[in-house]
Motif scaffolding. Structure first.
Motif, mmCIF file in Angstrom:
data_model
loop_
_atom_site.group_PDB
_atom_site.id
_atom_site.type_symbol
_atom_site.label_atom_id
_atom_site.label_comp_id
_atom_site.label_asym_id
_atom_site.label_seq_id
_atom_site.Cartn_x
_atom_site.Cartn_y
_atom_site.Cartn_z
ATOM 1 N N ALA A 180 0.932 -1.282 -0.058
ATOM 2 C CA ALA A 180 -0.122 0.044 0.034
ATOM 3 C C ALA A 180 0.673 1.343 -0.093
ATOM 4 C CB ALA A 180 -1.052 -0.133 1.387
ATOM 5 N N GLY A 181 1.948 1.095 0.947
ATOM 6 C CA GLY A 181 2.873 2.442 0.983
ATOM 7 C C GLY A 181 3.362 2.855 -0.227
ATOM 8 N N TYR A 182 3.927 1.415 -0.764
ATOM 9 C CA TYR A 182 4.550 1.570 -2.085
ATOM 10 C C TYR A 182 3.719 2.236 -3.254
ATOM 11 C CZ TYR A 182 8.675 0.235 -5.115
ATOM 12 O OH TYR A 182 9.727 0.328 -5.865
ATOM 13 N N THR A 183 2.626 1.756 -3.320
ATOM 14 C CA THR A 183 1.750 2.338 -4.286
ATOM 15 C C THR A 183 1.293 3.739 -4.106
ATOM 16 O OG1 THR A 183 0.655 -0.036 -4.202
ATOM 17 C CG2 THR A 183 -0.622 1.814 -5.238
ATOM 18 N N PHE A 234 -9.006 10.006 -7.082
ATOM 19 C CA PHE A 234 -8.119 8.619 -7.719
ATOM 20 C C PHE A 234 -6.915 9.141 -8.325
ATOM 21 C CE2 PHE A 234 -7.633 5.527 -11.523
ATOM 22 C CZ PHE A 234 -7.270 4.442 -10.683
ATOM 23 N N TRP A 235 -6.801 10.286 -8.922
ATOM 24 C CA TRP A 235 -5.443 10.704 -9.811
ATOM 25 C C TRP A 235 -4.649 11.203 -8.554
ATOM 26 C CZ3 TRP A 235 -3.788 15.759 -8.853
ATOM 27 C CH2 TRP A 235 -2.682 15.977 -9.495
ATOM 28 N N GLY A 236 -4.975 11.733 -7.575
ATOM 29 C CA GLY A 236 -4.194 12.355 -6.452
ATOM 30 C C GLY A 236 -3.605 11.304 -5.568
ATOM 31 N N MET A 237 -4.267 9.789 -5.466
ATOM 32 C CA MET A 237 -4.044 8.702 -4.709
ATOM 33 C C MET A 237 -2.688 8.196 -5.225
ATOM 34 S SD MET A 237 -5.933 8.481 -2.059
ATOM 35 C CE MET A 237 -5.529 6.959 -1.339
ATOM 36 N N LYS A 238 -2.522 8.331 -6.652
ATOM 37 C CA LYS A 238 -1.391 7.642 -7.228
ATOM 38 C C LYS A 238 -0.137 8.661 -7.189
ATOM 39 C CE LYS A 238 -3.860 7.278 -11.095
ATOM 40 N NZ LYS A 238 -4.419 6.685 -12.519
ATOM 41 N N GLY A 239 0.396 8.766 -5.991
ATOM 42 C CA GLY A 239 1.379 9.473 -5.771
ATOM 43 C C GLY A 239 1.550 10.303 -4.639
#
Length: 447
Positions: free
Chosen positions: A137-140, A183-188
Motif C-alpha cells: 500500500a505505501g509503495y503504491t 483517484f488521480w491524487g492517490m497515485k503519488g
C-alpha cells in the motif's frame, strides 16, 4: 492520559501500551526496518483487524486530538512518531485473486510476497517493488517502480481502486469511475487523504518461469560492465527486460552485481543472457529459470532489517551517462570502512518502457521520463557512525543531482494546486501529516 477503554470496547483488534505490555510494545518497535526510528516512543499501537477498526480508531483519535501514524510493513521512516497512536494495518493482509477478470484485491497490510504468492500460482502478476517484505500500500501511494515496471508501468498505474477512511471516519472509494480526481491524487500522494484499507490491481499474464538472477563482476571491471549493460538495454528496446545494477557492501568490501530479469519465453531470455554475458564476462552467473516470486525473494538477503539507515530520495536520471557511472564508482572508492557501512546498497535500476509510455497527466508521479533511478540506501550496524554515513551519501547524491529530473515548473505547480485542493477537501486539518506531507495551507513538504 486519555482513557482508551471506549476504543478497546469496539475493536476487533487490540491496543498495545508500553505500561500494560512492555514485551508486545517493544516487539512493535523492533519490527521497524530502520533502527534510526526505534528511539521514538509512540503512546500506543492499535493493531486493527477490520475496516470498522480503522474507522473507530480514526474517530477516537480525532475526537481526543491524538496524533496518528499509519504503518503496515514498517519500512517507512514515518511508521512511528513520539506520543502518536500508531495504526498498524499489518493484520489486514488478505489477498483475493479473480483469475477470470485478472484483478487482485489486497488488504492494506499485505506485503509484496503475500501478493506474489497468490498471483504467480496462476501465472499472473502486477508490477510491485523489488523487496519481498515491502508493504504494497505505501509503495503504491508513492507511485512505485520495480522489475515489472518496464513491462506494465508503475505500481500505482495498475491500481484500479482505493478504499480509504477519511479524517471524518467516512469509508470512501476512488477509481476512474468513482471520484476520479481523488483517484488521480492517490497515485503519488495518497498518504495525505486518509488511511487506505484495500487496493485493487490489474493483473497480467507472465510465464510460469522467468529468466532471472544475479551476475557478479570484479570491482576492477564493474564500471565498464555497467556501461555495457546500460548500452545493451538501450539497444534491445525490450520492455520485458529489466536490470538492477548494484553495489552491495559486505564486511569484506563492496561487491558489484547486476540483477537480471526477462519475462518473455525462456528461449528468448536465454539468448539475451548469453549475449550479455559474452559482452560483460561476469565472474559468477546465477541467472536461471525460476518462478517470479522466487526471483523477487532472491534479493532479500541484501536488505538488512534493523540497522541504522540513511536513504535520501536519490536521483531519477533522464540519461544514465558515463560520467554518472564514474561518479558512483568514485563514491565507492571514497566510502567509509566497509565494516561501518555493512548492509548498504547503491541501486541503478532500469526504468523507461511502459512507465514512459503512460501519459504524464494520469497521475502526479513526476519521473516518467527517467531512464534509471540511482539510489543510495546506506546503513550502519553502529549508529555512532550515522553522521559519517550521511556525509558520504550526501556527497555522492549531490554530485549526481546534476543529472536528476526535478519536478518543478508551471506544470508541476498546477499539479501541486490540484493535490492541495484534494487535501483541503479530504483532510483540511492535516490530521494525516506523518508522511510526505501536503500542508493544506501551503503545499507539498516533508514532515
Amino acid at each position: 492520559m486519555v482513557d482508551f477503554s471506549p476504543l478497546k470496547a469496539v475493536l476487533s483488534g487490540r491496543v498495545i501500551f508500553r505500561s500494560e505490555n512492555a514485551k508486545d510494545y517493544q516487539r512493535e518497535v523492533d519490527e521497524t526496518w530502520n533502527a534510526a526510528i526505534r528511539t521514538r516512543k509512540p503512546s500506543a499501537f492499535v493493531r486493527v483487524a477490520t475496516v470498522e477498526d480503522v474507522v473507530n480508531t480514526v474517530k477516537f483519535c480525532v475526537k481526543n486530538e491524538l496524533d496518528m501514524c499509519v504503518c503496515a510493513a514498517k519500512n517507512s521512516d514515518f511508521a512511528m512518531a513520539d506520543d502518536a497512536v500508531v495504526i498498524n494495518l499489518s493484520d489486514m493482509n488478505s489477498v483475493t485473486v479473480d483469475v477470470e477478470k485478472k484483478v487482485v484485491v489486497v488488504g492494506a497490510g499485505a506485503k509484496l510476497s503475500d501478493i506474489d504468492k497468490e498471483t504467480v500460482r496462476h501465472s499472473l502478476a502486477t508490477p510491485l517493488g523489488s523487496y519481498s517484505q515491502l508493504g504494497v500500500a505505501g509503495y503504491t501511494l508513492l507511485g512505485g517502480t520495480g522489475f515489472l515496471s518496464r513491462s506494465f508501468g508503475c505500481t500505482a498505474d495498475n491500481c484500479l481502486e482505493f478504499e480509504l477512511v477519511t479524517s471524518t471516519g467516512d469509508v470512501i472509494r476512488a477509481s476512474e469511475n468513482e471520484d476520479p480526481e481523488l483517484f488521480w491524487g492517490m497515485k503519488g500522494c495518497g498518504f495525505n487523504f486518509g488511511v487506505v484499507t484495500s487496493l485493487k490491481y490489474q493483473l497480467y499474464d507472465i510465464p510460469e518461469f522467468v529468466i532471472g538472477g544475479d551476475l557478479y563482476y570484479p570491482m576492477s571491471k564493474a564500471a565498464s560492465a555497467f556501461k555495457i549493460i546500460r548500452d545493451f538495454v538501450r539497444e534491445k528496446e525490450d520492455n520485458r527486460l529489466a536490470v538492477y545494477m548494484m553495489l552491495h557492501f559486505k564486511r569484506s568490501g563492496p561487491q558489484a552485481l547486476c540483477r537480471f530479469l526477462f519475462i518473455g519465453s525462456p528461449k528468448e531470455g536465454g539468448a539475451l543472457l548469453m549475449e550479455l554475458t559474452d559482452l560483460t564476462k561476469p565472474l559468477v552467473n546465477k541467472v536461471k529459470p525460476l518462478p517470479l516470486d522466487e526471483f523477487q525473494k532472491s534479493g532479500d538477503w541484501m536488505v538488512q532489517r534493523g540497522i541504522t539507515y540513511y536513504a535520501p530520495m536519490g536521483n531519477f536520471v533522464e540519461e544514465l551517462t558515463d560520467d554518472g557511472i564514474d561518479i558512483i564508482f568514485d563514491g565507492v572508492n571514497q566510502a567509509p570502512d566497509s565494516r561501518i557501512i555493512t548492509g548498504s546498497n547503491i541501486y541503478i535500476t532500469s526504468l523507461g518502457g511502459k512507465i514512459k509510455e503512460i501519459p504524464a497527466e494520469s497521475s502526479p508521479y513526476p519521473f516518467r521520463q527517467a531512464e534509471y533511478w540511482i539510489g543510495i540506501v546506506a546503513g550502519t550496524p553502529d549508529s555512532n557512525f550515522y553522521e559519517d554515513v550521511k556525509t558520504w551519501v550526501d556527497s555522492m547524491d549531490n554530485r549526481l543531482s546534476k543529472y536528476g529530473i526535478f519536478p518543478y515548473g508551471p506544470e508541476a505547480e498546477e499539479e501541486h494546486e490540484r493535490i492541495r485542493a484534494l487535501k483541503v477537501k479530504y483532510d483540511p486539518e492535516n490530521v494525516f501529516h506523518h508522511n510526505f506531507n501536503i500542508d493544506p495551507k501551503k503545499g507539498i513538504q516533508k514532515d
